[in-house]
Design a protein around this motif. Structure first.
Motif, PDB file in Angstrom:
ATOM      1  N   ARG A 102       0.851  -1.210   0.000  1.00 50.54           N
ATOM      2  CA  ARG A 102       0.000   0.000   0.000  1.00 50.54           C
ATOM      3  C   ARG A 102       0.881   1.253   0.000  1.00 50.54           C
ATOM      4  NH1 ARG A 102      -3.060  -0.814   5.254  1.00 50.54           N
ATOM      5  NH2 ARG A 102      -4.068   1.165   4.772  1.00 50.54           N
ATOM      6  N   MET A 103       1.903   1.251   0.875  1.00 46.92           N
ATOM      7  CA  MET A 103       2.801   2.410   0.972  1.00 46.92           C
ATOM      8  C   MET A 103       3.578   2.627  -0.322  1.00 46.92           C
ATOM      9  SD  MET A 103       3.284   4.666   3.130  1.00 46.92           S
ATOM     10  CE  MET A 103       2.381   5.124   4.579  1.00 46.92           C
ATOM     11  N   HIS A 104       4.076   1.525  -0.885  1.00 50.09           N
ATOM     12  CA  HIS A 104       4.878   1.643  -2.101  1.00 50.09           C
ATOM     13  C   HIS A 104       4.027   2.215  -3.246  1.00 50.09           C
ATOM     14  CE1 HIS A 104       8.232  -0.147  -4.728  1.00 50.09           C
ATOM     15  NE2 HIS A 104       7.530   0.716  -5.437  1.00 50.09           N
ATOM     16  N   VAL A 123      10.530   3.112   1.573  1.00 56.27           N
ATOM     17  CA  VAL A 123       9.206   2.664   1.999  1.00 56.27           C
ATOM     18  C   VAL A 123       9.360   1.917   3.321  1.00 56.27           C
ATOM     19  CG1 VAL A 123       7.250   1.179   1.360  1.00 56.27           C
ATOM     20  CG2 VAL A 123       8.526   2.374  -0.420  1.00 56.27           C
ATOM     21  N   SER A 124       8.423   2.126   4.251  1.00 53.21           N
ATOM     22  CA  SER A 124       8.360   1.252   5.429  1.00 53.21           C
ATOM     23  C   SER A 124       6.892   0.936   5.678  1.00 53.21           C
ATOM     24  CB  SER A 124       8.997   1.902   6.660  1.00 53.21           C
ATOM     25  OG  SER A 124       8.056   2.707   7.341  1.00 53.21           O
ATOM     26  N   GLU A 125       6.626   0.050   6.629  1.00 54.11           N
ATOM     27  CA  GLU A 125       5.232  -0.349   6.851  1.00 54.11           C
ATOM     28  C   GLU A 125       4.428   0.721   7.585  1.00 54.11           C
ATOM     29  OE1 GLU A 125       7.976  -1.844   8.058  1.00 54.11           O
ATOM     30  OE2 GLU A 125       7.493  -3.130   9.774  1.00 54.11           O
ATOM     31  N   THR A 126       5.107   1.733   8.131  1.00 59.08           N
ATOM     32  CA  THR A 126       4.371   2.791   8.808  1.00 59.08           C
ATOM     33  C   THR A 126       4.353   4.095   8.015  1.00 59.08           C
ATOM     34  OG1 THR A 126       6.364   3.340  10.040  1.00 59.08           O
ATOM     35  CG2 THR A 126       4.748   1.936  11.144  1.00 59.08           C
ATOM     36  N   ASP A 127       5.431   4.377   7.297  1.00 56.30           N
ATOM     37  CA  ASP A 127       5.432   5.580   6.467  1.00 56.30           C
ATOM     38  C   ASP A 127       6.435   5.428   5.325  1.00 56.30           C
ATOM     39  OD1 ASP A 127       7.891   5.954   7.653  1.00 56.30           O
ATOM     40  OD2 ASP A 127       7.434   7.915   8.477  1.00 56.30           O
ATOM     41  N   SER A 128       6.399   6.384   4.435  1.00 56.50           N
ATOM     42  CA  SER A 128       7.342   6.401   3.323  1.00 56.50           C
ATOM     43  C   SER A 128       7.908   7.787   3.232  1.00 56.50           C
ATOM     44  CB  SER A 128       6.634   6.108   2.005  1.00 56.50           C
ATOM     45  OG  SER A 128       6.199   4.788   1.977  1.00 56.50           O
ATOM     46  N   ARG A 129       9.099   7.886   2.663  1.00 60.01           N
ATOM     47  CA  ARG A 129       9.606   9.219   2.401  1.00 60.01           C
ATOM     48  C   ARG A 129      10.078   9.286   0.955  1.00 60.01           C
ATOM     49  NH1 ARG A 129      14.833   9.033   1.604  1.00 60.01           N
ATOM     50  NH2 ARG A 129      16.143   7.566   2.744  1.00 60.01           N
ATOM     51  N   ILE A 130       9.836  10.427   0.355  1.00 59.40           N
ATOM     52  CA  ILE A 130      10.353  10.680  -0.977  1.00 59.40           C
ATOM     53  C   ILE A 130      11.029  12.043  -0.941  1.00 59.40           C
ATOM     54  CG2 ILE A 130       9.860  10.922  -3.432  1.00 59.40           C
ATOM     55  CD1 ILE A 130       7.473   9.266  -3.189  1.00 59.40           C
ATOM     56  N   ASP A 131      12.230  12.109  -1.497  1.00 58.33           N
ATOM     57  CA  ASP A 131      12.951  13.375  -1.609  1.00 58.33           C
ATOM     58  C   ASP A 131      12.763  13.909  -3.014  1.00 58.33           C
ATOM     59  OD1 ASP A 131      13.848  12.975   0.962  1.00 58.33           O
ATOM     60  OD2 ASP A 131      15.779  12.155   0.362  1.00 58.33           O
ATOM     61  N   PHE A 132      12.299  15.151  -3.082  1.00 62.09           N
ATOM     62  CA  PHE A 132      12.069  15.796  -4.366  1.00 62.09           C
ATOM     63  C   PHE A 132      13.086  16.901  -4.589  1.00 62.09           C
ATOM     64  CE2 PHE A 132       7.857  14.022  -3.566  1.00 62.09           C
ATOM     65  CZ  PHE A 132       7.502  13.556  -4.820  1.00 62.09           C
ATOM     66  N   ASP A 133      13.458  17.052  -5.839  1.00 63.88           N
ATOM     67  CA  ASP A 133      14.317  18.157  -6.237  1.00 63.88           C
ATOM     68  C   ASP A 133      13.411  19.370  -6.425  1.00 63.88           C
ATOM     69  OD1 ASP A 133      16.002  19.930  -7.462  1.00 63.88           O
ATOM     70  OD2 ASP A 133      16.817  18.502  -8.899  1.00 63.88           O
ATOM     71  N   ARG A 236       1.915   9.083   5.277  1.00 65.60           N
ATOM     72  CA  ARG A 236       1.513   8.243   6.410  1.00 65.60           C
ATOM     73  C   ARG A 236       0.104   7.733   6.182  1.00 65.60           C
ATOM     74  NH1 ARG A 236       4.465  12.040  10.482  1.00 65.60           N
ATOM     75  NH2 ARG A 236       6.488  11.004  10.421  1.00 65.60           N
ATOM     76  N   PHE A 237      -0.248   6.661   6.870  1.00 69.08           N
ATOM     77  CA  PHE A 237      -1.611   6.123   6.820  1.00 69.08           C
ATOM     78  C   PHE A 237      -2.534   6.983   7.675  1.00 69.08           C
ATOM     79  CE2 PHE A 237       0.568   1.926   5.964  1.00 69.08           C
ATOM     80  CZ  PHE A 237       0.091   1.794   4.675  1.00 69.08           C
ATOM     81  N   GLY A 238      -3.823   6.984   7.309  1.00 73.56           N
ATOM     82  CA  GLY A 238      -4.828   7.684   8.103  1.00 73.56           C
ATOM     83  C   GLY A 238      -5.082   9.077   7.595  1.00 73.56           C
ATOM     84  N   PRO A 239      -6.047   9.771   8.217  1.00 73.34           N
ATOM     85  CA  PRO A 239      -6.383  11.134   7.774  1.00 73.34           C
ATOM     86  C   PRO A 239      -5.337  12.166   8.187  1.00 73.34           C
ATOM     87  CG  PRO A 239      -7.718  10.508   9.671  1.00 73.34           C
ATOM     88  CD  PRO A 239      -6.894   9.318   9.327  1.00 73.34           C
TER      89      PRO A 239
END
Ligand SMILES: [Zn+2]
Length: 242
Positions: A102-104, A123-133, A236-239
């Motif tokens: 789901r995160m991926h 990606v992790s099971e609780t959150d993901s991070r993406i670095d943008f230029d 992150r998951f959730g609202p």
């Protein structure tokens, strides 16, 4: 060479396997459902079930040095080792894997909602991070709304294989600034979203859900400044917290 069941079917939770090799580095199987750490997605956890019902806990999954072909299932020091030729059943921790899927997939959607070059992702099971230029920051609520529109559109997610020449002819498919497409391979896996890939398509070897609606509610949790031309976004998951 390990047959990679997760590439063909991300929803496979178990598979039969035969032990091909055992070493201090880990256990090699003829085929596996365990995703090996790569492309910003962590390897699966789970266990190998032996004929007598006992379990060998898998602590990490990685590709053998320099290969994308052979997968090593790592085990705890002192754990019982299977014999070469032994038949086992490989079981992944499905609850964790499904969260990773789901995160991926959510990361792909963020690259659509924010079509800027990507300099890194995890990606992790609780959150993901993406670095943008990017030099300016972005509005969390606005981006969250864009993401949720893509989730609620319940677009299909599917894979398509192309040749390196086709990829070279469409350089816009590659969104990562620092990642060169694989060389020396005869085909490249594209992950496509939407009918006829109308929402997105990009090279990826990870595991994804089959419809964007399956991601569920997500939000942009945090936007950090990482250098003058870099913004790190967390999904992150959730609202979105009020
Ligand atoms: Zn992907």
């Amino acid at each position: 060479m390990t047959r990679q069941v997760f590439t063909e079917d991300a929803y496979a939770q178990t598979c039969d396997a035969v032990v091909v090799a055992v070493s201090a580095d880990g256990i090699e199987l003829d085929q596996t459902v365990f995703y090996a750490t790569s492309g910003g997605q962590p390897g699966d956890s789970g266990f190998l079930e032996r004929a007598d019902g006992s379990q060998i806990v898998i602590t990490g999954v990685r590709y053998a040095d320099g290969s994308k072909i052979t997968i090593l299932h790592e085990i705890e020091d002192g754990a019982a080792l299977p014999d070469v030729g032994e038949k086992l059943i490989a079981h992944i921790d499905w609850e964790r894997r499904h969260r990773l899927m789901r995160m991926h997939t959510a990361c792909h959607l963020l690259s659509v909602a924010l079509p800027l070059p990507i300099t890194g992702a995890a990606v992790s099971e609780t959150d993901s991070r993406i670095d943008f230029d990017m030099t300016e920051t972005a509005d969390k609520a606005e981006l969250t709304a864009k993401l949720m529109e893509l989730v609620e559109g319940n677009h299909s997610v599917f894979t398509r294989w192309i040749t390196p020449d086709e990829l070279a002819a469409n350089p816009g498919l590659v969104k990562s600034k620092n990642v060169r497409p694989p060389t020396g391979v005869d085909r490249i896996r594209l992950v496509c979203i939407g009918d006829d890939a109308v929402v997105d398509s990009q090279p990826c070897g990870g595991t994804h859900v089959s419809e964007t609606g399956e991601i569920g509610e997500i939000h942009i949790g945090k936007i950090e400044k990482k250098g003058r031309e870099n913004r790190r976004m967390r999904i992150r998951f959730g609202p979105l917290p009020q």
